[in-house]
Scaffold this active site. Sequence first.
Site, PDB file in Angstrom:
ATOM      1  N   ASP A  91       0.687  -1.193   0.014  1.00 24.49           N
ATOM      2  CA  ASP A  91      -0.054   0.173   0.116  1.00 24.49           C
ATOM      3  C   ASP A  91       0.948   1.283   0.106  1.00 24.49           C
ATOM      4  O   ASP A  91       1.459   1.589   0.906  1.00 24.49           O
ATOM      5  CB  ASP A  91      -1.001   0.064   1.289  1.00 24.49           C
ATOM      6  CG  ASP A  91      -1.674   1.298   1.498  1.00 24.49           C
ATOM      7  OD1 ASP A  91      -1.964   1.743   0.565  1.00 24.49           O
ATOM      8  OD2 ASP A  91      -2.337   1.522   2.492  1.00 24.49           O
ATOM      9  N   SER A  94      -0.016   4.431   2.926  1.00 23.52           N
ATOM     10  CA  SER A  94       0.188   4.229   4.353  1.00 23.52           C
ATOM     11  C   SER A  94       1.777   3.603   4.378  1.00 23.52           C
ATOM     12  O   SER A  94       2.285   3.490   3.387  1.00 23.52           O
ATOM     13  CB  SER A  94      -0.681   3.296   5.011  1.00 23.52           C
ATOM     14  OG  SER A  94      -0.570   2.000   4.659  1.00 23.52           O
ATOM     15  N   ASN A  96       3.057   1.535   7.428  1.00 20.78           N
ATOM     16  CA  ASN A  96       3.342   0.821   8.644  1.00 20.78           C
ATOM     17  C   ASN A  96       2.950  -0.688   7.925  1.00 20.78           C
ATOM     18  O   ASN A  96       2.016  -0.871   7.059  1.00 20.78           O
ATOM     19  CB  ASN A  96       2.313   0.884   9.717  1.00 20.78           C
ATOM     20  CG  ASN A  96       2.866   1.982  10.631  1.00 20.78           C
ATOM     21  OD1 ASN A  96       2.260   3.219  10.447  1.00 20.78           O
ATOM     22  ND2 ASN A  96       3.478   1.833  11.580  1.00 20.78           N
ATOM     23  N   TRP A  98       1.761  -4.472   9.242  1.00 27.60           N
ATOM     24  CA  TRP A  98       1.232  -4.957  10.388  1.00 27.60           C
ATOM     25  C   TRP A  98       0.304  -6.269   9.927  1.00 27.60           C
ATOM     26  O   TRP A  98       0.273  -6.452   8.670  1.00 27.60           O
ATOM     27  CB  TRP A  98       0.196  -4.224  11.166  1.00 27.60           C
ATOM     28  CG  TRP A  98      -0.895  -3.822  10.504  1.00 27.60           C
ATOM     29  CD1 TRP A  98      -1.396  -2.762   9.625  1.00 27.60           C
ATOM     30  CD2 TRP A  98      -2.366  -4.588  10.509  1.00 27.60           C
ATOM     31  NE1 TRP A  98      -2.494  -2.652   9.161  1.00 27.60           N
ATOM     32  CE2 TRP A  98      -3.144  -3.787   9.476  1.00 27.60           C
ATOM     33  CE3 TRP A  98      -2.693  -5.975  10.738  1.00 27.60           C
ATOM     34  CZ2 TRP A  98      -4.495  -4.324   9.079  1.00 27.60           C
ATOM     35  CZ3 TRP A  98      -4.111  -6.316  10.464  1.00 27.60           C
ATOM     36  CH2 TRP A  98      -4.910  -5.486   9.501  1.00 27.60           C
ATOM     37  N   TYR A 134      -7.522   3.576   8.517  1.00 25.07           N
ATOM     38  CA  TYR A 134      -7.277   3.597   7.048  1.00 25.07           C
ATOM     39  C   TYR A 134      -8.766   4.585   6.569  1.00 25.07           C
ATOM     40  O   TYR A 134      -9.707   4.430   7.326  1.00 25.07           O
ATOM     41  CB  TYR A 134      -7.342   2.338   6.462  1.00 25.07           C
ATOM     42  CG  TYR A 134      -5.862   1.831   6.821  1.00 25.07           C
ATOM     43  CD1 TYR A 134      -4.844   1.870   6.163  1.00 25.07           C
ATOM     44  CD2 TYR A 134      -6.073   0.730   8.046  1.00 25.07           C
ATOM     45  CE1 TYR A 134      -3.542   1.273   6.598  1.00 25.07           C
ATOM     46  CE2 TYR A 134      -4.688   0.138   8.328  1.00 25.07           C
ATOM     47  CZ  TYR A 134      -3.461   0.456   7.721  1.00 25.07           C
ATOM     48  OH  TYR A 134      -2.498  -0.189   7.990  1.00 25.07           O
ATOM     49  N   ASP A 274      -1.649   6.063  -5.100  1.00 24.16           N
ATOM     50  CA  ASP A 274      -2.102   5.146  -4.198  1.00 24.16           C
ATOM     51  C   ASP A 274      -2.394   3.645  -4.433  1.00 24.16           C
ATOM     52  O   ASP A 274      -3.676   3.548  -5.029  1.00 24.16           O
ATOM     53  CB  ASP A 274      -3.373   5.600  -3.110  1.00 24.16           C
ATOM     54  CG  ASP A 274      -3.650   4.710  -2.039  1.00 24.16           C
ATOM     55  OD1 ASP A 274      -2.950   3.848  -1.684  1.00 24.16           O
ATOM     56  OD2 ASP A 274      -4.360   5.196  -1.234  1.00 24.16           O
ATOM     57  N   THR A 277      -5.592   2.336  -2.809  1.00 22.82           N
ATOM     58  CA  THR A 277      -7.291   2.688  -3.135  1.00 22.82           C
ATOM     59  C   THR A 277      -7.314   2.060  -4.569  1.00 22.82           C
ATOM     60  O   THR A 277      -7.053   2.328  -5.534  1.00 22.82           O
ATOM     61  CB  THR A 277      -7.263   4.174  -3.116  1.00 22.82           C
ATOM     62  OG1 THR A 277      -7.011   4.521  -1.812  1.00 22.82           O
ATOM     63  CG2 THR A 277      -8.554   4.736  -3.595  1.00 22.82           C
TER      64      THR A 277
END
Length: 380
Positions: A91, A94, A96, A98, A134, A274, A277
């Site tokens: 992505d 963003s 991070n 996880w 998000y 992005d 998206t």
Amino acid sequence: MKWSVVLLAIFGFSECLHRIPLYKGKSAREALKEKGLLEEFMKNHPYNPSIKFNPALAKITNEPLTNDYDLDYYGIISIGTPPQFFKVIFDTGSSNLWVPSIYCKSIACANHTKFNPAQSSTFRSTSQDISIEYGTGAMSGILGYDTVTIGSIVDTNQMFGLSEDEPGSTFYYAEFDGILGLAYPSISASDATPVFDNMMNKGLITQDLFSFYLSRNSETGSIVTFGGIDPAYYTGNIQWIPVTSEDYWQITVQTIKINGKVVACESGCAAIVDTGTSALVGDPSSINNIMSLVGIHMDQNGQYSVNCNNIGSMPDVTFVINGAEFPLPASAYITQTSFDCTSGFDPTGDDGWILGDVFIREWYTIFDRANNMVGLAKAV
Ligand SMILES: *[C@@H]1O[C@H](CO)[C@@H](O)[C@H](O)[C@H]1NC(C)=O
């Protein structure tokens, strides 16, 4: 789906690292097989004699992505020793990484793969929390460090989030388990160093850039290349566009035109590129204007209704960026299934434009951290 970060709640606590006892593990292959992912992994990582790069010389890795109905594109990474495998969205909206963890009791975690830190000899825990919201969905959890493997790249001591809570149903219905953010460190929750920053800092890649090819119509073949640009996926020249704000991959769209006439962004507008998206997102008045000019109107339910018979006569919507034109034909901004046609434009972008997968499918996109540029070339 919109995986770009909308809000960051950052909790910083002093770090306290402990080691979890060594786990006598299974081989990667056994672990994969157990998770039922081996078949998918083998399908996506076939021996490919036409590959452009010499893996022995260059640290470039091609990470195949599964196209999930043109809505999400995810790939398989591993975390830990022995490896635990996860499907993640790569992505650019963003920063991070996880994945779900065994500490998570949400329904979303019930039917996704969960990281078990006790089964990784290289895991180090922290007492830092993480919380991310998000555009659709949210997660919270704790941060830890472990070895993250993406294709042939082994990123040791990578900070990542272990989810404890994934509220709502967004992630429950998702095919993927977690998210791997590829935007700038300035928007990383809890200041966790992003995966790509570690790849750069440790010299794990040939060039400090990565490139996306997103397939159309749910076809196979989508790929993100870390450390290189693959000419097999585009034609013509690459147009380089400066990043205007190093948080998201933000650029300036000069104007948007239809049939040579400016229809939106009259004096320029900010846009982020992005991969997380699905749609092409803009402000409601611009999108409504574009839709009516291509002959799409809203129905009583507030949905754009598209007559499939009109696709052939709908004009291109052209984005003018850094002096170059990037047209999107109707075949790109209309999704046609066997029973209906829907618009790839989304009028919910009050904070600026998002050039999502609708745009990237048409334009092979290079995210160049070395020069803070976005490269666009006509996708094959
Ligand atoms: C989780 O369950 C929901 C509801 O049955 C389903 O739609 C979704 O695909 C499941 N997710 C996974 C990864 O199996």
